[in-house]
Motif scaffolding. Structure first.
Motif, PDB file in Angstrom:
ATOM      1  N   ASP A 579      25.304 -14.159  21.490  1.00 23.59           N
ATOM      2  CA  ASP A 579      25.843 -12.608  21.151  1.00 23.59           C
ATOM      3  C   ASP A 579      25.034 -11.469  21.818  1.00 23.59           C
ATOM      4  N   TYR A 580      23.789 -12.061  22.311  1.00 21.33           N
ATOM      5  CA  TYR A 580      22.840 -11.146  22.805  1.00 21.33           C
ATOM      6  C   TYR A 580      22.515 -11.219  24.319  1.00 21.33           C
ATOM      7  N   VAL A 581      22.627 -12.427  24.648  1.00 15.11           N
ATOM      8  CA  VAL A 581      22.207 -12.867  25.933  1.00 15.11           C
ATOM      9  C   VAL A 581      22.571 -12.074  27.171  1.00 15.11           C
ATOM     10  N   ASN A 582      23.558 -11.578  27.189  1.00 14.46           N
ATOM     11  CA  ASN A 582      24.281 -10.726  28.333  1.00 14.46           C
ATOM     12  C   ASN A 582      23.517  -9.282  28.297  1.00 14.46           C
ATOM     13  N   ALA A 583      23.421  -8.638  27.215  1.00 11.82           N
ATOM     14  CA  ALA A 583      22.751  -7.444  27.184  1.00 11.82           C
ATOM     15  C   ALA A 583      21.270  -7.662  27.456  1.00 11.82           C
ATOM     16  N   VAL A 584      20.742  -8.679  26.923  1.00 11.07           N
ATOM     17  CA  VAL A 584      19.166  -8.982  27.468  1.00 11.07           C
ATOM     18  C   VAL A 584      19.132  -9.029  28.969  1.00 11.07           C
ATOM     19  N   VAL A 585      19.836  -9.781  29.602  1.00 15.64           N
ATOM     20  CA  VAL A 585      19.935 -10.047  30.988  1.00 15.64           C
ATOM     21  C   VAL A 585      20.172  -8.943  31.733  1.00 15.64           C
ATOM     22  N   VAL A 597       8.260  -1.076  32.626  1.00 16.88           N
ATOM     23  CA  VAL A 597       7.958  -1.862  31.363  1.00 16.88           C
ATOM     24  C   VAL A 597       9.171  -2.375  30.447  1.00 16.88           C
ATOM     25  N   TRP A 598       9.324  -3.710  30.230  1.00 15.40           N
ATOM     26  CA  TRP A 598      10.536  -3.914  29.620  1.00 15.40           C
ATOM     27  C   TRP A 598      10.101  -4.400  28.101  1.00 15.40           C
ATOM     28  N   GLU A 599      11.062  -3.931  27.169  1.00 13.09           N
ATOM     29  CA  GLU A 599      10.553  -4.303  25.686  1.00 13.09           C
ATOM     30  C   GLU A 599      12.259  -4.473  25.130  1.00 13.09           C
ATOM     31  N   ASP A 600      12.456  -5.374  24.288  1.00 13.49           N
ATOM     32  CA  ASP A 600      13.599  -5.817  23.733  1.00 13.49           C
ATOM     33  C   ASP A 600      13.449  -6.567  22.366  1.00 13.49           C
ATOM     34  N   THR A 601      14.549  -6.485  21.549  1.00 14.02           N
ATOM     35  CA  THR A 601      14.409  -7.497  20.327  1.00 14.02           C
ATOM     36  C   THR A 601      15.568  -8.219  20.315  1.00 14.02           C
ATOM     37  N   PHE A 602      15.453  -9.428  20.280  1.00 17.29           N
ATOM     38  CA  PHE A 602      16.637 -10.487  20.045  1.00 17.29           C
ATOM     39  C   PHE A 602      16.244 -11.752  19.427  1.00 17.29           C
ATOM     40  N   PRO A 603      17.264 -12.644  19.040  1.00 17.47           N
ATOM     41  CA  PRO A 603      17.051 -13.841  18.568  1.00 17.47           C
ATOM     42  C   PRO A 603      16.850 -15.152  19.701  1.00 17.47           C
ATOM     43  N   LEU A 604      15.828 -16.142  19.412  1.00 24.78           N
ATOM     44  CA  LEU A 604      15.762 -17.187  20.099  1.00 24.78           C
ATOM     45  C   LEU A 604      15.764 -18.472  19.503  1.00 24.78           C
ATOM     46  N   ARG A 605      16.434 -19.407  20.105  1.00 26.35           N
ATOM     47  CA  ARG A 605      16.769 -20.759  19.237  1.00 26.35           C
ATOM     48  C   ARG A 605      15.574 -21.486  19.294  1.00 26.35           C
ATOM     49  N   ASN A 606      15.141 -22.136  18.245  1.00 20.38           N
ATOM     50  CA  ASN A 606      13.987 -23.022  18.265  1.00 20.38           C
ATOM     51  C   ASN A 606      14.427 -24.415  18.608  1.00 20.38           C
ATOM     52  N   ARG A 607      13.611 -25.477  18.565  1.00 20.51           N
ATOM     53  CA  ARG A 607      13.848 -26.754  18.855  1.00 20.51           C
ATOM     54  C   ARG A 607      14.897 -27.476  17.916  1.00 20.51           C
ATOM     55  N   ASN A 608      14.960 -26.839  16.638  1.00 23.66           N
ATOM     56  CA  ASN A 608      15.619 -27.345  15.591  1.00 23.66           C
ATOM     57  C   ASN A 608      17.078 -26.623  15.522  1.00 23.66           C
ATOM     58  N   GLY A 609      17.322 -25.905  16.480  1.00 23.82           N
ATOM     59  CA  GLY A 609      18.523 -25.226  16.584  1.00 23.82           C
ATOM     60  C   GLY A 609      18.804 -23.973  15.743  1.00 23.82           C
ATOM     61  N   ASN A 610      17.642 -23.666  14.964  1.00 22.46           N
ATOM     62  CA  ASN A 610      17.746 -22.236  14.090  1.00 22.46           C
ATOM     63  C   ASN A 610      17.161 -21.192  15.031  1.00 22.46           C
ATOM     64  N   TYR A 611      17.851 -19.822  14.742  1.00 24.21           N
ATOM     65  CA  TYR A 611      17.653 -18.460  15.392  1.00 24.21           C
ATOM     66  C   TYR A 611      16.430 -17.735  14.593  1.00 24.21           C
ATOM     67  N   ARG A 612      15.452 -17.306  15.407  1.00 16.68           N
ATOM     68  CA  ARG A 612      14.404 -16.336  14.868  1.00 16.68           C
ATOM     69  C   ARG A 612      14.281 -14.981  15.631  1.00 16.68           C
ATOM     70  N   TRP A 613      14.061 -14.027  15.049  1.00 17.62           N
ATOM     71  CA  TRP A 613      14.000 -12.771  15.890  1.00 17.62           C
ATOM     72  C   TRP A 613      12.478 -12.624  16.630  1.00 17.62           C
ATOM     73  N   PHE A 614      12.749 -12.271  17.572  1.00 15.13           N
ATOM     74  CA  PHE A 614      11.411 -11.848  18.459  1.00 15.13           C
ATOM     75  C   PHE A 614      11.435 -10.375  19.208  1.00 15.13           C
ATOM     76  N   LEU A 615      10.207  -9.862  19.055  1.00 11.48           N
ATOM     77  CA  LEU A 615      10.062  -8.559  19.763  1.00 11.48           C
ATOM     78  C   LEU A 615       9.328  -9.122  21.180  1.00 11.48           C
ATOM     79  N   SER A 616      10.031  -8.763  22.249  1.00 14.36           N
ATOM     80  CA  SER A 616       9.819  -9.095  23.666  1.00 14.36           C
ATOM     81  C   SER A 616       9.094  -7.755  24.416  1.00 14.36           C
ATOM     82  N   ARG A 617       8.217  -8.250  25.145  1.00 12.82           N
ATOM     83  CA  ARG A 617       7.769  -7.385  26.147  1.00 12.82           C
ATOM     84  C   ARG A 617       7.140  -7.971  27.479  1.00 12.82           C
ATOM     85  N   ALA A 618       7.523  -7.137  28.838  1.00 14.24           N
ATOM     86  CA  ALA A 618       6.959  -7.617  29.949  1.00 14.24           C
ATOM     87  C   ALA A 618       6.295  -6.328  30.739  1.00 14.24           C
TER      88      ALA A 618
END
Length: 994
Positions: A579-585, A597-618
């Motif tokens: 639901d979020y990947v296209n907007a992030v890309v 500078v890039w900054e965004d907030t979105f969920p990432l899937r962990n190795r167990n298949g659960n999503y957690r929210w991350f604040l990402s910057r570059a």
């Protein structure tokens, strides 16, 4: 023995002495006591002084040191008179001021008795101060004139104009001119006319004759023959006048100008010589005066500017001769030289007659007189155009070389292959720290400073270059510095050959020690970075300039469960939520493209298949030119933080809704009492549009008088952790006065300290008014209830007594009176019941259709019986049918007519006016009574309200109009009033037709 005035002076003598034209005083005894002093005497010594009866010593203490008392003692002792001529005496004429010098002629004359004994002294004298001072000034003037004549340059003379010109007077200066003594000139042997040069004699005589009878005199220059036979030039200025004997006398001053004449002749010769030289010289020459005005140009100047006029004086600056870029500094430089007197020298461009600008060297030197004062400036303009061009070419060439060797930190060298010698630039001293005197030029000095381990490799390379055909060479090696340490250098050179043979090698040596250190540091830094990046709590990654990720830290792999091969490039998209990947890309692509500078907030899937929210910057990493080389990014897990923030947001939103929903005004204050915030209700209550009007202001300043003190006291309590409370009145910002119930409380921080103060205000203006009206109603109602009850009770008591007396005739009267008061009591009770029903919503209405005449005529008839004085006139059509509660509307009509009668004590006409409208009927009750004040009209239909001016004249509890207004309101209409004070009132309402 003291002098007795009566014995010594008769009245006539006394009178003569008092009016004597000289100052006179009579002294008695050896102490010289002043017995008498006339007016002139007092005027001389000081009119205000009290001297009669005092000794001279007491009266004139200033005389003691001047010898006059000693003279008096001598005259008194010897009997010999003393005469003083032009003696000066210092007198203290006015107390507290300085003494005044007075000059007098006087006599001290001894006075004897009949036996010949001296008994006193008579003083006679004249004040000659003005005479003495005038004579002294005259003597000084004569002496000054004599000194002036003696010392004046030249000679002052006076001689007989007629033959022979005999001198009557000559000054000492004449001898310096003609070498004759004063005795010779004033004697008969020297005749001045015979000393005049024959060529000048007639001109002198003509000048003297022309001055006869005129006021300007004569001024003539001529030559005279000195005693030694030499001629000298003189200027003779004087005038021919008649003396007291009517003889013509010539008086004047003769000045020797021989040197000046010689100088003028020399100057003329020099000017001729200068002009000849100036016209012959190859430069443009000019002469300026001390102020800088050009007074002469030679011919070459005029040839250069050809046809351009008006360049003299300062005209040259306005003729576009100087190049525009040079004119201002030329004027400035010329002005500085004129001001300082220093030599003038400047280079500038001058426009030739053909329009070409050519460089010239302008120079000028000051010409000074014997006193060092500048009289002239001699200057020239020398064409240096060709020289300038050559110098410019040399300068550019040299500048290129200097810039080449100085614009870099490199060591530049020039190696002469044949001489085996070096030339080094200054950077060898700067970088390697060798003193200039230790720099070697031969090749051995250089090779001896190469590290022993590097010499074989370098020598081999040099020999290969010299024997081969290469045009360049390069080598890295270690070179010894001035302190003995070795430095890594890069040596690059270019070989210059002639006929195929190497002649010179020109090259540079660069200190690459920092680069070597950086390379080592980068290796160490990269190792530290990887260790640090693998152990930070965030997921981290690096991408190239286009955004292709080529590195992740260990935590990324641990979280996602993927390796680099699956994640590199844009492979990271597979762990993003669909639901979020296209907007992030889309967003990160824009940042990669624009270097933002890039900054965004979105969920990432962990190795167990659960999503957690991350604040990402570059952030982009740039090189020294500002170009992006890499991107460094992180992903920080904020899942728990978002949960806390959401709970906090909901809590804050709930508190905000509570704050904005409260009917109270809530303000927060800092610990200095300044306003920090206020809720919407508070702004509304204070009638403020924008909080910025109050923000930062002290809360106490909203209050005044005793309420300000209450506010300050409550605020202090809150600061100390206590509650403060008070009631007070203050206006809103628009001036409306209100009552407030105020609570002030502390706000605590996390450590339990009072951090701020909250103030809660409730508008209790209406409550205060209701309480006031209630109190007033209770007071009036108690009075209104008590009066009829008391009257009823009194009537009953009288009836009881009449019954006992069997006086039946009066019983009926008191029964009627009791019934009247019962009716009033019932009316009041009915009003109170109606108010109660209105407030509870239980007031019943029975609507029906009926004729308007039914209620109007009944009420008019009833009121006519109530007041025999007033006449009620009815106007309009009463036959119309309306719909409403007949009983309630009759109650309204009767109440309004009762009020009209009650409040019109001085007017007997009441009008009821019925007006037919389209769908309704308008009814108005009009009186000419006391009227209602304008400011009270808006309150007239309020419960318990009564006009204050009528309180002392009319009864009532203030409920009638309130009940009437409510009844009319239930008929979907409105009871209104128009009134003017002392001119009456009109109450009107409308009712719908049936």
């Amino acid at each position: 023995m003291e002098l007795n005035k009566r014995e010594v002076l008769s009245s006539k003598v006394f009178d003569v002495l008092m009016h004597s034209p000289t100052f006179t005083a009579v002294l008695s005894g050896p102490d010289h006591v002043i017995e008498m002093a006339n007016d002139l005497y007092m005027l001389t010594v000081g009119p205000e002084r009290q001297i009669v009866g005092k000794s001279v010593k007491e009266a004139f203490p200033e005389l003691e040191s001047q010898g006059f008392i000693d003279l008096l003692d001598e005259v008194y002792t010897t009997g010999k008179p003393f005469i003083g001529n032009e003696l000066g005496v210092d007198l203290l004429r006015e107390p507290g001021k300085a003494t005044v010098k007075v000059y007098v002629n006087f006599i001290y004359y001894p006075q004897r008795n009949d036996q010949g004994d001296i008994i006193g002294i008579v003083v006679h004298g004249i004040d000659i101060t003005d005479h003495v001072l005038s004579r002294k000034k005259l003597e000084e003037s004569r002496q000054t004139l004599q000194n002036l004549i003696t010392n004046i340059p030249g000679g002052v003379y006076r001689y007989n104009y007629s033959d022979p010109w005999n001198f009557v007077f000559v000054s000492h200066g004449m001898k310096s001119i003609c070498e004759y003594d004063m005795m010779d000139l004033e004697g008969p042997d020297v005749v001045w006319r015979e000393l005049i040069h024959e060529e000048d004699k007639q001109r002198v005589l003509t000048a003297l004759e022309e001055s006869l009878g005129g006021s300007e005199g004569y001024n003539v220059t001529y030559r005279i023959k000195s005693k030694s036979g030499k001629y000298r030039w003189v200027t003779d200025r004087g005038q021919v006048v008649y003396d007291q004997y009517s003889h013509l006398i010539a008086e004047g001053i003769i000045s020797d100008i021989t040197d000046k004449k010689l100088a003028e002749e020399l100057d003329q010769k020099n000017q001729l010589l200068f002009r000849t030289y100036a016209e012959a010289m190859p430069h443009m020459a000019f002469v300026a005066n001390a102020k800088g005005d050009i007074i002469y140009y030679n011919k070459r100047w005029y040839d250069y500017i050809e046809g351009l006029e008006g360049t003299e004086g300062w005209g040259w600056k306005d003729k576009s001769i100087h190049h525009p870029d040079d004119l201002a500094r030329t004027i400035e430089s010329w002005g500085k030289s004129l001001e300082s007197g220093e030599s003038y020298e400047i280079e500038y461009r001058l426009r030739r007659f053909d329009g070409e600008y050519r460089w010239h060297l302008g120079r000028a030197e000051p010409i000074r007189n014997k006193n060092g004062e500048i009289e002239l400036w001699l200057g020239s303009n020398t064409d240096i155009h060709n020289q300038k061009q050559t110098e410019e070419e040399l300068r550019i060439s040299q500048e290129r070389f200097n810039l080449m060797t100085q614009a870099t930190n490199d060591i530049v060298y020039d190696f002469d292959v044949k001489k085996r010698s070096f030339w080094w630039n200054d950077n060898l001293v700067t970088i390697f720290g060798y003193p200039t005197q230790e720099l070697g030029r031969d090749v051995d000095w250089w090779t001896n400073r190469i590290h022993p381990d590097d010499i074989p490799r370098v020598n081999k390379l040099i020999k290969s270059v010299l024997k081969g055909s290469q045009v360049s060479w390069a080598a890295e090696y270690r070179f010894k510095s001035g302190d003995g340490a070795y430095t890594d250098v890069l040596n690059r050179g270019y070989v210059w050959r002639e006929d195929g043979k190497p002649v010179r090698i020109i090259g540079t040596m660069i200190d690459i020690t920092p680069r070597k250190q950086i390379e080592k540091a980068l290796q160490e830094s990269e190792a530290r970075f990887r260790a640090l990046a693998d152990n930070i709590s965030q997921l981290a990654w690096m991408a190239d300039a286009n955004g292709n990720i080529h590195w992740y830290n260990k935590r990324w792999y641990d979280y996602t469960g993927y390796g680099l091969e699956e994640m590199k490039g844009w492979g990271w998209k597979k762990v993003h939520h669909p639901d979020y990947v296209n907007a992030v890309v889309e967003k990160i692509s824009i940042c990669f493209k624009n270097g933002q500078v890039w900054e965004d907030t979105f969920p990432l899937r962990n190795r167990n298949g659960n999503y957690r929210w991350f604040l990402s910057r570059a952030i982009p990493i740039r090189d020294e030119n500002g170009l992006i080389t890499q991107w460094f990014g992180t992903n920080t897990d904020i899942t728990e933080q978002l949960g806390i923030e959401e709970a906090l947001r909901k809590s804050e939103e709930f508190n905000r809704r509570i704050l904005e929903s409260t009917p109270d005004g809530i303000k927060t204050l800092d610990l200095d009492g300044r306003l920090l915030s206020i809720n919407k209700q508070g702004l509304k209550m204070l009638e403020i549009d924008d909080f910025t009007q109050l923000k930062g202001h002290e809360w106490f300043e909203l209050w005044s008088g005793k309420y300000k003190k209450e506010a300050i006291n409550c605020f202090r309590k809150a600061k100390n952790g206590e509650l403060g409370h008070f009631e007070g009145t203050k206006p809103t910002l628009r001036g409306k006065q209100k009552w407030w119930d105020v609570l002030v409380a502390p706000i605590y921080d996390g450590q339990g300290n009072v951090d701020r103060v909250i103030e809660v205000s409730r508008d209790i203006t209406e409550l205060k008014e209701v309480n006031r009206q209630k109190d007033e109603f209770l007071s009036i109602a108690s009075h209104e209830l008590k009066t009829p009850v008391t009257s009823i009770k009194g009537s009953i008591q009288i009836i009881e007594r009449l019954l006992e007396d069997q006086n039946y005739e009066l019983i009926g009267k008191f029964v009627t009176k009791a019934e009247l008061h019962v009716d009033k009591l019932l009316s009041l009770i009915h009003d109170l019941l109606d108010v109660s029903k209105i407030q509870s919503g239980k007031l019943e209405f029975n609507f029906s259709e009926f004729s308007l005449i039914d209620i109007v005529e009944d009420c008019v008839e009833q009121m006519s019986h109530q007041s025999k004085k007033h006449i009620i006139n009815v106007k309009g059509d009463l036959s119309q049918t309306i719909r409403g509660d007949k009983v309630r509307l009759e109650q309204v009509m009767c109440n309004l007519l009762t009020n009209a009668i009650k409040y019109s004590p001085d007017y007997d006409i009441i009008e009821v006016e019925v007006t037919d409208a389209v769908d309704e009927v308008k009814i108005a009750i009009i009186d000419k009574g006391i009227g209602i004040p304008e400011e009270k009209i808006s309150q007239i239909f309020e419960k318990f309200f009564r006009v204050e001016d009528a309180l002392h004249q009319f009864q009532g509890v203030g409920l009638g109009l309130y009940i009437c207004a409510e009844i009319i309101s239930r008929h979907d209409s409105k009871l209104e009033v128009f009134s003017e004070l002392n001119r009456g009132s009109t109450f009107f309402f409308s009712l719908p037709k049936a």
